[in-house]
Design a protein around this motif. Structure first.
Motif, PDB file in Angstrom:
ATOM      1  N   PHE A  37       0.850  -1.176   0.000  1.00 37.76           N
ATOM      2  CA  PHE A  37       0.000   0.000   0.000  1.00 37.76           C
ATOM      3  C   PHE A  37       0.894   1.238   0.000  1.00 37.76           C
ATOM      4  O   PHE A  37       2.058   1.181   0.410  1.00 37.76           O
ATOM      5  CB  PHE A  37      -0.943   0.022   1.210  1.00 37.76           C
ATOM      6  N   ASN A  38       0.360   2.349  -0.509  1.00 38.56           N
ATOM      7  CA  ASN A  38       1.107   3.606  -0.600  1.00 38.56           C
ATOM      8  C   ASN A  38       2.464   3.414  -1.287  1.00 38.56           C
ATOM      9  O   ASN A  38       3.470   3.985  -0.888  1.00 38.56           O
ATOM     10  CB  ASN A  38       1.321   4.214   0.796  1.00 38.56           C
ATOM     11  N   GLU A  39       2.471   2.570  -2.346  1.00 40.24           N
ATOM     12  CA  GLU A  39       3.669   2.308  -3.135  1.00 40.24           C
ATOM     13  C   GLU A  39       4.796   1.689  -2.307  1.00 40.24           C
ATOM     14  O   GLU A  39       5.969   1.773  -2.663  1.00 40.24           O
ATOM     15  CB  GLU A  39       4.162   3.603  -3.814  1.00 40.24           C
ATOM     16  N   THR A  40       4.446   1.077  -1.200  1.00 37.75           N
ATOM     17  CA  THR A  40       5.424   0.397  -0.347  1.00 37.75           C
ATOM     18  C   THR A  40       5.331  -1.103  -0.580  1.00 37.75           C
ATOM     19  O   THR A  40       4.240  -1.668  -0.628  1.00 37.75           O
ATOM     20  CB  THR A  40       5.141   0.695   1.144  1.00 37.75           C
ATOM     21  N   ASP A  41       6.489  -1.754  -0.744  1.00 36.39           N
ATOM     22  CA  ASP A  41       6.522  -3.208  -0.911  1.00 36.39           C
ATOM     23  C   ASP A  41       6.311  -3.843   0.459  1.00 36.39           C
ATOM     24  O   ASP A  41       7.199  -3.798   1.310  1.00 36.39           O
ATOM     25  CB  ASP A  41       7.862  -3.632  -1.513  1.00 36.39           C
ATOM     26  N   TYR A  42       5.128  -4.408   0.674  1.00 39.19           N
ATOM     27  CA  TYR A  42       4.828  -5.057   1.956  1.00 39.19           C
ATOM     28  C   TYR A  42       4.193  -6.417   1.671  1.00 39.19           C
ATOM     29  O   TYR A  42       3.229  -6.507   0.919  1.00 39.19           O
ATOM     30  CB  TYR A  42       3.877  -4.206   2.808  1.00 39.19           C
ATOM     31  N   ARG A  43       4.763  -7.454   2.277  1.00 47.07           N
ATOM     32  CA  ARG A  43       4.287  -8.824   2.045  1.00 47.07           C
ATOM     33  C   ARG A  43       3.963  -9.460   3.388  1.00 47.07           C
ATOM     34  O   ARG A  43       4.825  -9.515   4.260  1.00 47.07           O
ATOM     35  CB  ARG A  43       5.385  -9.645   1.348  1.00 47.07           C
ATOM     36  N   THR A  44       2.732  -9.915   3.536  1.00 47.51           N
ATOM     37  CA  THR A  44       2.384 -10.625   4.760  1.00 47.51           C
ATOM     38  C   THR A  44       2.763 -12.097   4.613  1.00 47.51           C
ATOM     39  O   THR A  44       2.759 -12.644   3.518  1.00 47.51           O
ATOM     40  CB  THR A  44       0.885 -10.502   5.072  1.00 47.51           C
ATOM     41  N   PHE A  45       3.114 -12.724   5.762  1.00 48.44           N
ATOM     42  CA  PHE A  45       3.473 -14.135   5.719  1.00 48.44           C
ATOM     43  C   PHE A  45       2.718 -14.906   6.791  1.00 48.44           C
ATOM     44  O   PHE A  45       2.334 -14.361   7.826  1.00 48.44           O
ATOM     45  CB  PHE A  45       4.988 -14.340   5.860  1.00 48.44           C
ATOM     46  N   SER A  46       2.492 -16.187   6.500  1.00 48.48           N
ATOM     47  CA  SER A  46       1.712 -17.041   7.385  1.00 48.48           C
ATOM     48  C   SER A  46       2.481 -18.306   7.715  1.00 48.48           C
ATOM     49  O   SER A  46       3.226 -18.845   6.881  1.00 48.48           O
ATOM     50  CB  SER A  46       0.376 -17.418   6.730  1.00 48.48           C
ATOM     51  N   GLY A  47       2.283 -18.790   8.951  1.00 45.87           N
ATOM     52  CA  GLY A  47       2.797 -20.078   9.374  1.00 45.87           C
ATOM     53  C   GLY A  47       1.696 -21.120   9.288  1.00 45.87           C
ATOM     54  O   GLY A  47       0.681 -20.930   8.609  1.00 45.87           O
ATOM     55  N   SER A  48       1.854 -22.199  10.021  1.00 48.80           N
ATOM     56  CA  SER A  48       0.929 -23.323   9.899  1.00 48.80           C
ATOM     57  C   SER A  48      -0.453 -23.030  10.472  1.00 48.80           C
ATOM     58  O   SER A  48      -1.420 -23.706  10.135  1.00 48.80           O
ATOM     59  CB  SER A  48       1.520 -24.558  10.592  1.00 48.80           C
ATOM     60  N   LYS A  49      -0.581 -21.995  11.322  1.00 50.88           N
ATOM     61  CA  LYS A  49      -1.873 -21.692  11.960  1.00 50.88           C
ATOM     62  C   LYS A  49      -2.473 -20.364  11.519  1.00 50.88           C
ATOM     63  O   LYS A  49      -3.529 -19.982  12.000  1.00 50.88           O
ATOM     64  CB  LYS A  49      -1.717 -21.675  13.482  1.00 50.88           C
ATOM     65  N   GLY A  50      -1.789 -19.651  10.601  1.00 48.49           N
ATOM     66  CA  GLY A  50      -2.321 -18.367  10.154  1.00 48.49           C
ATOM     67  C   GLY A  50      -1.248 -17.294  10.068  1.00 48.49           C
ATOM     68  O   GLY A  50      -0.052 -17.582  10.135  1.00 48.49           O
ATOM     69  N   GLN A  51      -1.679 -16.045   9.928  1.00 46.16           N
ATOM     70  CA  GLN A  51      -0.750 -14.940   9.703  1.00 46.16           C
ATOM     71  C   GLN A  51       0.151 -14.693  10.912  1.00 46.16           C
ATOM     72  O   GLN A  51      -0.286 -14.739  12.063  1.00 46.16           O
ATOM     73  CB  GLN A  51      -1.517 -13.662   9.373  1.00 46.16           C
ATOM     74  N   VAL A  52       1.420 -14.411  10.590  1.00 49.08           N
ATOM     75  CA  VAL A  52       2.427 -14.169  11.626  1.00 49.08           C
ATOM     76  C   VAL A  52       2.978 -12.748  11.542  1.00 49.08           C
ATOM     77  O   VAL A  52       3.253 -12.124  12.565  1.00 49.08           O
ATOM     78  CB  VAL A  52       3.583 -15.187  11.501  1.00 49.08           C
ATOM     79  N   GLY A  53       3.152 -12.224  10.319  1.00 45.17           N
ATOM     80  CA  GLY A  53       3.742 -10.895  10.199  1.00 45.17           C
ATOM     81  C   GLY A  53       3.895 -10.450   8.771  1.00 45.17           C
ATOM     82  O   GLY A  53       3.175 -10.914   7.880  1.00 45.17           O
ATOM     83  N   GLY A  54       4.846  -9.535   8.543  1.00 41.10           N
ATOM     84  CA  GLY A  54       5.034  -8.982   7.216  1.00 41.10           C
ATOM     85  C   GLY A  54       6.482  -8.610   6.947  1.00 41.10           C
ATOM     86  O   GLY A  54       7.283  -8.460   7.870  1.00 41.10           O
ATOM     87  N   PHE A  55       6.806  -8.500   5.666  1.00 43.53           N
ATOM     88  CA  PHE A  55       8.119  -8.029   5.215  1.00 43.53           C
ATOM     89  C   PHE A  55       7.931  -6.633   4.634  1.00 43.53           C
ATOM     90  O   PHE A  55       7.106  -6.422   3.742  1.00 43.53           O
ATOM     91  CB  PHE A  55       8.691  -8.937   4.119  1.00 43.53           C
ATOM     92  N   LEU A  56       8.714  -5.672   5.109  1.00 48.79           N
ATOM     93  CA  LEU A  56       8.672  -4.302   4.632  1.00 48.79           C
ATOM     94  C   LEU A  56       9.937  -4.006   3.848  1.00 48.79           C
ATOM     95  O   LEU A  56      11.046  -4.143   4.375  1.00 48.79           O
ATOM     96  CB  LEU A  56       8.560  -3.332   5.821  1.00 48.79           C
ATOM     97  N   GLY A  57       9.767  -3.616   2.592  1.00 55.43           N
ATOM     98  CA  GLY A  57      10.919  -3.236   1.782  1.00 55.43           C
ATOM     99  C   GLY A  57      11.411  -1.854   2.165  1.00 55.43           C
ATOM    100  O   GLY A  57      10.642  -0.886   2.164  1.00 55.43           O
ATOM    101  N   LEU A  58      12.688  -1.746   2.528  1.00 55.61           N
ATOM    102  CA  LEU A  58      13.263  -0.460   2.904  1.00 55.61           C
ATOM    103  C   LEU A  58      13.535   0.379   1.653  1.00 55.61           C
ATOM    104  O   LEU A  58      14.228  -0.064   0.740  1.00 55.61           O
ATOM    105  CB  LEU A  58      14.569  -0.663   3.677  1.00 55.61           C
TER     106      LEU A  58
END
Length: 261
Positions: A37-58
């Motif tokens: 969002f807002n031209e920012t590279d952000y990727r959410t990631f999930s483990g075996s039970k659901g969402q855990v967090g995200g990767f933010l491109g600097l």
């Protein structure tokens, strides 16, 4: 939706989200979704039970402003402004924000009383967080949150005031002092620990231990994929093994897992 004082999300700030996704998906089995969002590279990631967090491109701007690859945790608060006021009263500061996570709520990146960075967030999403595995070992999810700090006594006082954390158990570590395991005052699970940082460590930091199914397989994978181990694997109470490493982009990461061999 979190409970005040709980870790609810984990974020990797990285210079190369694509390469980091390849590394961590192979290491921890995470699946990814684009949430930019807002031209920012952000990727959410999930483990075996659901969402855990995200990767933010600097971005170049963020890097020129001093941002470096790192893992940061999000702690839920009922009132962001009140939590920021308490952080400041205990000698901490605001590094970024307050801002708004779309569909979730207000947040801010803060520096704790001894300078360790983390996020505060008033999670209003209505979705329960499974990022931290509170009661049972869960592959791909965070298993432990550990603060190594210049002043553990001051840190415990500040975090109790901020989040209602109290010492649930203590382990003596000889010359290294005590390893104080922390819990919310009303909780039936440990959320992590506070300990004195080694003198050779230049700054106070939070470490987040993600669970792998086999620690020795993780060691082999790390060595074969451009990362390095800086500590461990070492056996910890309960029989699991823990390690810390530096990923290919320079962020420190930590793992915990069983030894299958």
């Amino acid at each position: 939706m979190g409970t005040h004082g709980d870790f609810v999300w984990y974020e990797l700030m990285t210079t190369d989200p694509e390469a980091a996704q390849a590394f961590y998906s192979g290491l921890l089995g995470w699946s990814f979704e684009d949430s930019s969002f807002n031209e920012t590279d952000y990727r959410t990631f999930s483990g075996s039970k659901g969402q855990v967090g995200g990767f933010l491109g600097l971005s170049e701007e963020m890097i020129s402003g001093g941002s470096r690859p790192a893992w940061l945790g999000y702690i839920d608060v009922d009132d962001l402004d009140a939590a920021i006021d308490k952080i400041k009263r205990h000698g901490g500061s605001v590094a970024f924000g307050p801002g708004e996570v779309p569909g979730v709520g207000p947040f801010a990146m803060v520096m704790g009383p001894q300078g360790a960075p983390f996020y505060l967030i008033d999670d209003q999403s209505g979705e329960p967080s499974v990022a931290y595995s509170k009661h049972e070992p869960t592959v791909g999810h965070c298993a432990w949150n550990e603060l190594m700090t210049a002043d553990p006594s001051e840190a415990k006082t500040a975090y109790e005031d901020l989040f209602g954390w109290v010492v649930g158990d203590t382990m003596e570590m000889g010359p290294m002092g005590t390893y104080d395991m922390m819990k919310r005052r009303d909780a039936d699970f440990m959320l992590g620990a506070i300990m004195k940082k080694p003198d050779e460590m230049p700054v106070s930091i939070w470490s987040y231990y993600f669970r792998v199914p086999d620690i020795d397989e993780a060691v082999a994978y790390i060595g074969a994929n451009g990362a390095q181990i800086i500590n461990g694997p070492m056996e910890i109470p309960g029989g699991d093994f823990a390690l810390s490493g530096i990923d290919p982009q320079g962020a420190m990461f930590s793992l915990v897992g069983a030894r299958k061999g």
